[in-house]
Scaffold this motif. Structure first.
Motif, PDB file in Angstrom:
ATOM      1  N   HIS A   1      62.325  46.455  94.054  1.00 28.19           N
ATOM      2  CA  HIS A   1      62.537  47.831  94.031  1.00 28.19           C
ATOM      3  C   HIS A   1      61.842  48.734  95.547  1.00 28.19           C
ATOM      4  CE1 HIS A   1      62.120  52.193  92.682  1.00 28.19           C
ATOM      5  NE2 HIS A   1      62.989  51.543  91.607  1.00 28.19           N
TER       6      HIS A   1
ATOM      7  N   SER B   1      50.243  54.224  76.816  1.00 25.69           N
ATOM      8  CA  SER B   1      51.752  54.133  76.834  1.00 25.69           C
ATOM      9  C   SER B   1      52.270  53.255  75.852  1.00 25.69           C
ATOM     10  CB  SER B   1      52.280  53.523  78.218  1.00 25.69           C
ATOM     11  OG  SER B   1      52.099  54.751  79.137  1.00 25.69           O
TER      12      SER B   1
ATOM     13  N   GLU C   1      54.231  54.362  72.713  1.00 29.03           N
ATOM     14  CA  GLU C   1      56.012  54.011  72.585  1.00 29.03           C
ATOM     15  C   GLU C   1      55.998  52.862  71.472  1.00 29.03           C
ATOM     16  OE1 GLU C   1      58.036  55.336  74.227  1.00 29.03           O
ATOM     17  OE2 GLU C   1      56.876  56.554  75.851  1.00 29.03           O
TER      18      GLU C   1
ATOM     19  N   TYR D   1      61.902  41.161  84.739  1.00 30.18           N
ATOM     20  CA  TYR D   1      62.352  42.279  85.593  1.00 30.18           C
ATOM     21  C   TYR D   1      62.478  41.958  86.916  1.00 30.18           C
ATOM     22  CZ  TYR D   1      61.157  45.775  81.763  1.00 30.18           C
ATOM     23  OH  TYR D   1      61.348  46.385  80.730  1.00 30.18           O
TER      24      TYR D   1
ATOM     25  N   SER E   1      54.606  51.258  86.399  1.00 31.27           N
ATOM     26  CA  SER E   1      55.575  51.826  85.008  1.00 31.27           C
ATOM     27  C   SER E   1      55.656  53.394  85.186  1.00 31.27           C
ATOM     28  CB  SER E   1      54.514  51.487  83.922  1.00 31.27           C
ATOM     29  OG  SER E   1      53.358  52.178  83.801  1.00 31.27           O
ATOM     30  N   TRP E   2      55.389  53.984  86.215  1.00 30.65           N
ATOM     31  CA  TRP E   2      55.766  55.429  86.529  1.00 30.65           C
ATOM     32  C   TRP E   2      57.095  55.297  86.725  1.00 30.65           C
ATOM     33  CZ3 TRP E   2      57.153  56.248  91.594  1.00 30.65           C
ATOM     34  CH2 TRP E   2      56.582  55.440  92.330  1.00 30.65           C
ATOM     35  N   ILE E   3      57.846  54.265  87.250  1.00 31.27           N
ATOM     36  CA  ILE E   3      59.051  54.097  87.698  1.00 31.27           C
ATOM     37  C   ILE E   3      59.876  54.130  86.378  1.00 31.27           C
ATOM     38  CG2 ILE E   3      60.946  52.917  88.930  1.00 31.27           C
ATOM     39  CD1 ILE E   3      58.588  52.119  90.875  1.00 31.27           C
ATOM     40  N   PRO E   4      60.648  54.954  86.006  1.00 29.93           N
ATOM     41  CA  PRO E   4      61.423  54.777  84.756  1.00 29.93           C
ATOM     42  C   PRO E   4      61.812  53.446  84.153  1.00 29.93           C
ATOM     43  CG  PRO E   4      62.239  56.837  85.949  1.00 29.93           C
ATOM     44  CD  PRO E   4      61.240  56.053  86.667  1.00 29.93           C
ATOM     45  N   GLU E   5      62.578  52.673  85.183  1.00 31.08           N
ATOM     46  CA  GLU E   5      63.244  51.356  84.877  1.00 31.08           C
ATOM     47  C   GLU E   5      62.132  50.532  84.326  1.00 31.08           C
ATOM     48  OE1 GLU E   5      64.740  48.756  88.316  1.00 31.08           O
ATOM     49  OE2 GLU E   5      64.830  50.832  88.938  1.00 31.08           O
TER      50      GLU E   5
ATOM     51  N   TYR F   1      59.120  51.632  83.061  1.00 27.31           N
ATOM     52  CA  TYR F   1      58.539  52.032  82.051  1.00 27.31           C
ATOM     53  C   TYR F   1      59.218  51.535  80.614  1.00 27.31           C
ATOM     54  CZ  TYR F   1      56.131  55.367  78.667  1.00 27.31           C
ATOM     55  OH  TYR F   1      55.301  55.846  77.762  1.00 27.31           O
ATOM     56  N   GLU F   2      60.354  51.125  80.796  1.00 29.89           N
ATOM     57  CA  GLU F   2      61.074  50.591  79.947  1.00 29.89           C
ATOM     58  C   GLU F   2      60.497  49.183  79.097  1.00 29.89           C
ATOM     59  OE1 GLU F   2      64.618  49.947  77.203  1.00 29.89           O
ATOM     60  OE2 GLU F   2      63.746  51.612  78.663  1.00 29.89           O
TER      61      GLU F   2
ATOM     62  N   HIS G   1      59.204  50.025  75.923  1.00 34.91           N
ATOM     63  CA  HIS G   1      60.249  50.235  74.782  1.00 34.91           C
ATOM     64  C   HIS G   1      60.719  48.856  74.440  1.00 34.91           C
ATOM     65  CE1 HIS G   1      61.464  54.132  77.013  1.00 34.91           C
ATOM     66  NE2 HIS G   1      60.390  54.311  76.096  1.00 34.91           N
TER      67      HIS G   1
END
Length: 307
Positions: free
Chosen positions: A4, A97, A101, A276, A288-292, A294-295, A298
């Motif tokens: 990334h 988090s 979540e 990942y 994990s501040w990057i949205p993908e 942070y998944e 979830h």
């Protein structure tokens, strides 16, 4: 898939790994200096520090309650840090988090660190906190269903070891184990896993740093041949709780984590594995501040709450 770009931009600034061990106190102080103030952290219904009284002694814990409710599933969380660093504070954002979540109450464990604490002090403390949590159901508003263990890197090592210890003792209340890029093989022979060579340099955690960083643990009674030190070396993995294993494409430890998942599955354990591809070691704590990324929380919620 490439690393990334946000991770690449940061790891480019990291100097090559040293082959000598770091100064533990200096590293802990540097990490503590990067912890954001409480007012800047993810808000939850309640966050409280307390002490768990265990056969291994009194252990500091931090309890995260996501919302106001009558009952919760429980997650006991072991932070990473190569067994000598990391703390309740450095991984506070991960625990917050997880609580938010998953909807579970999270008990983060401030276990004793190497080199001050010899093996197996920290493992005994972690198992003690798990039993304390199970015995404190009324105080913790536990719904009596999920009692999950979760950990990242060396914390993932502790998850694997503690679930095995609990199983061997006949403690059968652990329902799930969640291992984020776990360190499950402390035999650092470079030929053991392809990812040790493929991801040896340039991605944050480097092969040359593995032995120095883990030396504080290994030089204090932890034998890499011991399955409680290298959980992948346990002969019989049957009967262990269902597992979620998360790995990172650009992690030297990627292959041992995935191999551990396969060994669990071969032993009849229900396993969910997710890689990942664009991430590196430590991404749950660091990126994990990057949205993908942070998944991952979830993913954990689905794993814990399905069925």
């Amino acid at each position: 898939m490439t690393l990334h770009p946000e991770i690449a931009r940061i790891v480019e600034q990291i100097p090559p790994a040293s082959t000598t061990p770091p100064n533990p106190q200096a590293m802990r102080e540097a990490e503590a200096g990067q912890v954001p103030p409480p007012e800047d952290r993810l808000p939850l219904h309640d966050v409280a520090d307390t002490t768990a009284s265990t056969p291994a002694g009194d252990v500091p814990v931090r309890i995260y309650t996501p919302v106001e409710a009558d009952s919760f599933g429980l997650i006991v969380y072991f932070h990473g840090g190569a067994f000598f660093s990391g703390s309740l504070d450095t991984h506070d954002h991960v625990a917050r988090s997880l609580a938010k979540e998953t909807g579970h109450k999270v008990i983060s464990v401030g276990y004793s660190l190497a080199p001050e604490a010899a093996f197996p002090t920290a493992l005994n403390e972690c198992l003690g906190v798990v039993k304390w949590a199970a015995d404190s159901g009324d105080r913790l508003d536990w719904d009596g269903r999920n009692l999950a263990l979760a950990g990242d890197s060396s914390g993932g090592n502790f998850v694997a070891a503690v679930t095995a210890m609990a199983h061997d003792e006949g403690f059968d209340r652990i329902t799930h184990q969640v291992l984020y890029y776990p360190s499950v093989d402390l035999d650092f022979d470079r030929s053991r896993w392809p990812s040790l060579q493929e991801n040896a340099e340039g991605y944050g955690l480097e092969y040359n740093g593995l032995a120095p960083f883990n030396s504080f643990y290994l030089d204090n009674g932890a034998d890499p041949a011991d399955p409680l030190v290298s959980p992948i070396k346990r002969e019989d993995l049957s009967g262990l709780p269902k597992a979620l294993i998360v790995t990172a494409g650009y992690d030297p430890l990627r292959d041992e984590g995935e191999a551990y998942g396969q060994r669990l599955e071969d032993a009849g354990v229900e396993v969910t594995t997710k890689r990942y591809d664009a991430a590196n070691h430590g991404f749950v704590a660091n990126f994990s501040w990057i949205p993908e990324f942070y998944e991952v929380f979830h993913d954990t919620a689905r794993f814990l709450n399905e069925g």
